[in-house]
Design a protein around this motif. Structure first.
Motif, PDB file in Angstrom:
ATOM      1  N   UNK A 185       2.098   4.443   0.229  1.00  0.00           N
ATOM      2  CA  UNK A 185       1.305   4.948  -0.883  1.00  0.00           C
ATOM      3  C   UNK A 185       1.987   6.138  -1.554  1.00  0.00           C
ATOM      4  N   UNK A 207       0.131  -7.579  -9.843  1.00  0.00           N
ATOM      5  CA  UNK A 207      -0.825  -8.517  -9.241  1.00  0.00           C
ATOM      6  C   UNK A 207      -0.461  -9.946  -9.619  1.00  0.00           C
ATOM      7  N   UNK A 222       0.296  -8.309  -4.708  1.00  0.00           N
ATOM      8  CA  UNK A 222      -1.080  -7.798  -4.753  1.00  0.00           C
ATOM      9  C   UNK A 222      -1.263  -6.485  -4.003  1.00  0.00           C
ATOM     10  N   UNK A 223      -0.448  -6.235  -2.989  1.00  0.00           N
ATOM     11  CA  UNK A 223      -0.623  -5.016  -2.216  1.00  0.00           C
ATOM     12  C   UNK A 223      -0.150  -3.797  -3.031  1.00  0.00           C
ATOM     13  N   UNK A 283      -2.734  -3.180  -5.643  1.00  0.00           N
ATOM     14  CA  UNK A 283      -3.932  -2.545  -5.118  1.00  0.00           C
ATOM     15  C   UNK A 283      -3.702  -1.051  -4.842  1.00  0.00           C
ATOM     16  N   UNK A 284      -2.547  -0.736  -4.270  1.00  0.00           N
ATOM     17  CA  UNK A 284      -2.227   0.672  -4.030  1.00  0.00           C
ATOM     18  C   UNK A 284      -2.184   1.442  -5.348  1.00  0.00           C
ATOM     19  N   UNK A 286      -5.646   2.109  -6.533  1.00  0.00           N
ATOM     20  CA  UNK A 286      -6.344   3.133  -5.749  1.00  0.00           C
ATOM     21  C   UNK A 286      -5.843   4.530  -6.066  1.00  0.00           C
ATOM     22  N   UNK A 306     -10.209  -3.277 -10.271  1.00  0.00           N
ATOM     23  CA  UNK A 306      -9.392  -4.156  -9.429  1.00  0.00           C
ATOM     24  C   UNK A 306      -8.213  -4.662 -10.253  1.00  0.00           C
TER      25      UNK A 306
END
Lengths: 308, 308, 308, 308, 308, 308
Positions: free
Chosen positions: D43, D171, D176-177, D180-181, D184, D195
């Protein structure tokens, strides 16, 4: 073999390193967990402290570039506060370490450290005035110097002398380890190696400086000027002292007021260079010299001598 | 003219700098984008690695100041893990660079680098024990040293020797560039210039150190002590070798066990200083000396010689 | 006494330090708040600028380790942009300071600084080409050098020469303080002390380097090679000039093309070392030498002389 | 008991933590040292990458404050170079992780990652133009906005949309990871939770924003404006699907062009909000709404519904 | 007027600020230099400690990205060592502060702090196992979650729960200030506000999370799932308690096992939500609900109530 | 295709990004190199300034953890000096930007900025006293608060109010952009969004806070207390104003003294909440309320209204 998931065999190495450390501790009579070589002062911490002290002593020239005179005192006060607290912590480490080494209790260590650093703090204004004489000496001693301000920014000799005067105070206050670390910080960045025990008078100037070595018991008068690669060292220690070398013994030269020593000169032993003398470049000297003498390689007979 | 919005003519300068780089690459037979001088090891990375290795070797004295014995092994293991991975990355860069220079494929480079760094890691406990002898030598060799702990904190000579013993292992392992960078990191902060190729026995001590130079093929025995500005160099390379100087050729002195060399002595060529000899300060020496000899400027005739 | 809540008596110390500073300012004729020693250039800022310039000149070897040729120009352009703006700010500080020192108005300072740094920026490609000749000289001059790339990573002499060529440009442009700071940054990390005023021809190589001193008015030809601890200095200044030493006066040696000077040689005064000569190790020289001469300690009579 | 030299019983705790980790790995079918939960993207690394990409997309407003137009391209090129290389490294970690999770070989991972990031890089100019429409929408949508420049500096909604448009590209590219990070990171600093799967048309504006949630399969048209605490969520998942919830299934609202949704409105399920409609504050909506509708709490019957 | 050399009138402002501080201290009955509001714990220090603890609990996912399983234990041990020592220092500050506030002596504070942090350290393995149930709950509770590893990297709810479980231990250990700071660190980065006093059973999951508030005396069973903007708060405090509000009084809801609470629901007062119930989105609830109940806005009458 | 040496096609992307930027500038009537969107204030710089100001206002609680009362004033003075100079630089950027936007000359900008920041500096003591009332309000308003000291360390509401009172001063001084950036910095870390234009009386307390929105023209009396997710917003702007929305127009609520507003309440439009009223949780309110009113969802009819 190169195992991807375990390439370093860390467990083995870590355990062998522990064995090596334990061996060392046993050899040197340490009790693990008690006298275990820990809680020594930190060189990195001392480097930060000395940088802050330089800024507090010369705020407009060694402090932050955007300081204005209006806020000098705030900067000086805040910087000293941080630096003195940090120095206090280092002093406690040294005193506690020294007590352990001597097998003494360390009860009064915190109190003693506070008193020592209080004295150190109170001495700073006097040290600043002393350093001002060194700055002027550099300005007058080097025809290339354009202004006194330039001296503080550019002369490694000044940096070494600032560190020395601070370190010498610590040395006399009973903090020889902090003093030594301070001296080595200057040595590393200037190539000038002054033992914190050396006594140096006002208006001292070292030009260029790389390779200068000044020993622990050297005594230097006022208005002395020396150049790069000058050694004020000890002669070889006499062999007849039952093998054991005596410590603290005066063994380095006394240099009287107004002496100039040119580059590469080597002066060894507890001899005296008389007031106002000049020692030429590369001269090798192990005998005292009267006042007003002008010594060069040409007018000097080499004597045999090894040095420390 | 001073155009406010475009003062630097960056496009012009950037393009002329590119031309200069291309000229260099052409002159030196580089194919752009292939052998293009890139992916060399990084000095900044090596500096971090060496600092970590020093901490892992001497955790209580060169590691973090608040370390306690209970957690030494965790610190050592974690620090080694980070440092060895970083060193592996640097080793790959050097091996890949060397392969390109030699026009060889770089297939096995990653595998080889891993094996080399594994060997390096496994050698660390032995190096630690060896360095312990150097620390003791410093403690016994300098009457001013108060404790073995002080030696690691304050003596530039010890810093230089730690770096040298690590660098020498890299040198022998086929990583001469990493070795050389490691040596220069120590040179820069101590003024002591030891080529990583030099072979040095146990209990080695350099005092003060500024200006010391020790050449690539020098061999130094056990319990040797040297002072600042000592050179163990090569004589001038003979002119009759068809202009081309031979590499790897033994050309620096052999110093046998228990020798002491005082400050400023210059010792040149593949000569031997016999066991237990003492070489006086500033002595200039280009001929071998038998065991037990005590040489000073006074009892020595200068011979002619230039050095490398 | 150790008062826990007020251990340092900061008010007292801060006020005494202010008294010391005011005393200094009065002694040196400063008007507080006007000429008050402030707004000098910053050594820390110059250190960052020089590191950036080194990266911009040699992106693949002194720039970031993961640079690829594709993006070299972006890196060079962006790095130069940041470095030149920062250098401009430092140049303004020096010019404004110089104006104040001279009692002149500082109206045109910003304009002048911009022009000076523009010239500096435009000179960079030429300096890069000049430095390439120094890199090749190091590669050919040291049998231990394995590749031209290694030279830039490992040779302190190259670092000193890069800083010198940048500093010399500043010196000639009328920024002697920035020049001097730049030279001292190199001096501190290499032990090589080259005054920014010295004129040095192409293909210059210094090996090992610790202790080298080159004076302000020295002139060095092409393809010159020197070793550690060599001094190109001034002789003692004559006493008969009514006490005041003359500045700017040519007082350091002229070294012609293709000269080699071995370690520890001391060359003093405005003398000339003729083309192609070799000066042996530790030689002390204060008289001119004709072309093609091969001088060693053995074939030379010492003359008396002290140096600056 | 409080043992001074070993207060934490670290060996015990470290070993119990290892047991806990192993238990977890066993429970979740991990083979230690192989699928062992490691080499996930970072992250912290993504946060740096996204900050650099923001600077490269809007150099004058989100880049360094002292950038000038002359050097914009150098900054953009160099910044992109660093950011894309770092993103490539993260993409490899995700693809390798995904391959391990799926029990597939990770041979082509490096190649695939390079292609994906190349596409990402080439899409940046298009994303910049798209984001310009969002900036203008914010400027026109908020009467308090004084200039388009202010929008980029001050509006959290714009920060969230920049991150979303970058994350949405990742995405769709099969990362996708990382997507997503990235989402966030924006969620953490703005309170806006979009999302990365959501499809959002041009000229999108979120005002205030804290508490906004937009689900994975939401589809949002052009010129849509929403306020704080708006939810575009899923209804409760039907219980009759044999317990297992179906993934990827369209379950969030479709919001057509020119819709405005006021603060606190909750819109749940795969319903459609017709073009040009206005949804009032705090409205709870689980049925589709035709075009041009103006819905408030007063003219709406609450329907029962729980949401995801 | 704008005086260039003294623009800020710092002396005046500093002195007025001191007056304001003294006024505050007088008003609040502080004795200057004794109870003077100083030596409070530091939020920045706690943030570092919590980040380290997260890494030690989940080394492969929240620790450094390049960690390998081989060296996990070294990393965990070293990281815990640093974090626990730092936490000990913070605990001492809180206990000493609390003693001063209570007018008690602070003799045993250091001893007590050590015991408390020892207990905290020993509880970490159990907390890790508990947190594993939360991670699995998130994985099973969100159909969009692809893997358990992703949950730790991307779900703000998990971050909030890790901080809560650590903070709750501090709260029960008598360190409410450290607990509160820890909770606020999570609140700031997730928008989830859980009072450290709340008791929360295993397998707890918060999705999205922004705006969630959970009060000090709330009790939450096992396998509970809640969504964004849910409040578990207190009702208005009764007016008849002689004006003074009673502290520690149970005033927040009890949520039994297997309850789901959808977004925006507000649940106030010491009521009980029976096992297995579902509370719909935006529901406003101030009365207890039996087990197995499915409550939505449609089937519920609003009751009047204000909340805290 | 994946070309190893040129993977990113940076030249193409950089040039397309430039095209996109130019398109934007053309669309928005910018003249390249003149009004070119540059020299905007920096959010990162403002974040540092605000952190320093918080420390200067509350040195013992938000300043460095090891500060002692003796040195408070030094810390405050030095910190203010640095922060005010930095704020002055940002103010100049904003004023110069505003002048360019308005097509006015920027001659007097530096002078004006200095005057504005001087006023700001002189206002700090008054702001500190005002903030003390807010701290006391939090302490008295939350039964869970143990001490006034805890409030400053742990309550996000206090952080938001400190930032607001500083930002509001900037807003009134004609620095709306700096004010807005300051407000967003607090919004990002607390979830509390207070427009810097809002007027807020003494003793203001926000509990929990996430989701609070307070509009530009809101006026809040003394001793007001509000909870999380409360909105003090504008109603929808009337459509009949020829499409163009009027700015500066009073459009947000007036909240009189001693009002309490519970969580989730939405209050819209230029209405007045009379002195001493209580507004219940989740209440939706668009009509004025007389003094002493106690409003809950139960005793209130919803009126239709959308908000901004």
């Amino acid at each position: 073999m190169s195992d991807r998931s375990n390439p370093w065999q860390l467990q083995t190495i870590v355990s062998q390193l522990r064995t090596a450390r334990n061996q060392w501790r046993t050899q040197n009579g340490r009790v693990s967990g008690e006298l275990g070589g820990r809680e020594l002062p930190s060189r990195a911490a001392m480097a930060e402290i000395l940088e802050a002290l330089c800024g507090a002593l010369f705020p407009m020239r060694l402090g932050p570039v955007d300081l204005r005179e209006e806020s000098e005192d705030f900067y000086v006060g805040h910087t000293l506060d941080v630096a003195l607290n940090a120095l206090l912590a280092q002093a406690r480490l040294e005193l506690r370490y020294a007590a352990r080494q001597a097998g003494l209790p360390d009860d009064g260590v915190d109190e003693t450290a506070t008193v020592l650093i209080q004295d150190f703090a109170l001495a700073l204004p006097r040290l600043r005035s002393l350093l001002d004489t060194d700055v002027l000496a550099a300005y007058h001693g080097d025809p290339a110097a354009r202004s006194v301000d330039e001296v503080l920014l550019c002369y490694p000799g000044i940096l070494a002398v600032i560190h020395h005067r601070l370190a010498h105070h610590m040395y006399r206050a009973g903090l020889p380890l902090l003093a030594r670390i301070s001296a080595e910080i200057a040595h590393s960045s200037t190539g000038i190696d002054i033992h914190p025990g050396a006594q140096i008078g006002r208006s001292f100037f070292i030009d260029h400086g790389t390779g200068v070595v000044i020993g622990e018991t050297a005594i230097i008068g006022e208005r002395v000027r020396i150049y790069q690669a000058v050694t004020l060292g000890a002669k070889r220690f006499p062999a007849d002292e039952s093998g054991q070398l005596q410590k603290g013994h005066p063994r380095h030269p006394i240099v009287e007021d107004d002496v100039v020593i040119y580059a590469g000169a080597t002066i060894l032993g507890r001899i005296t260079i008389g007031k106002g003398s000049t020692i030429g470049g590369n001269v090798w000297l192990t005998r005292s010299v009267p006042a007003g003498c002008n010594l060069t390689q040409a007018n000097l007979q080499h004597d045999d001598g090894t040095q420390k």
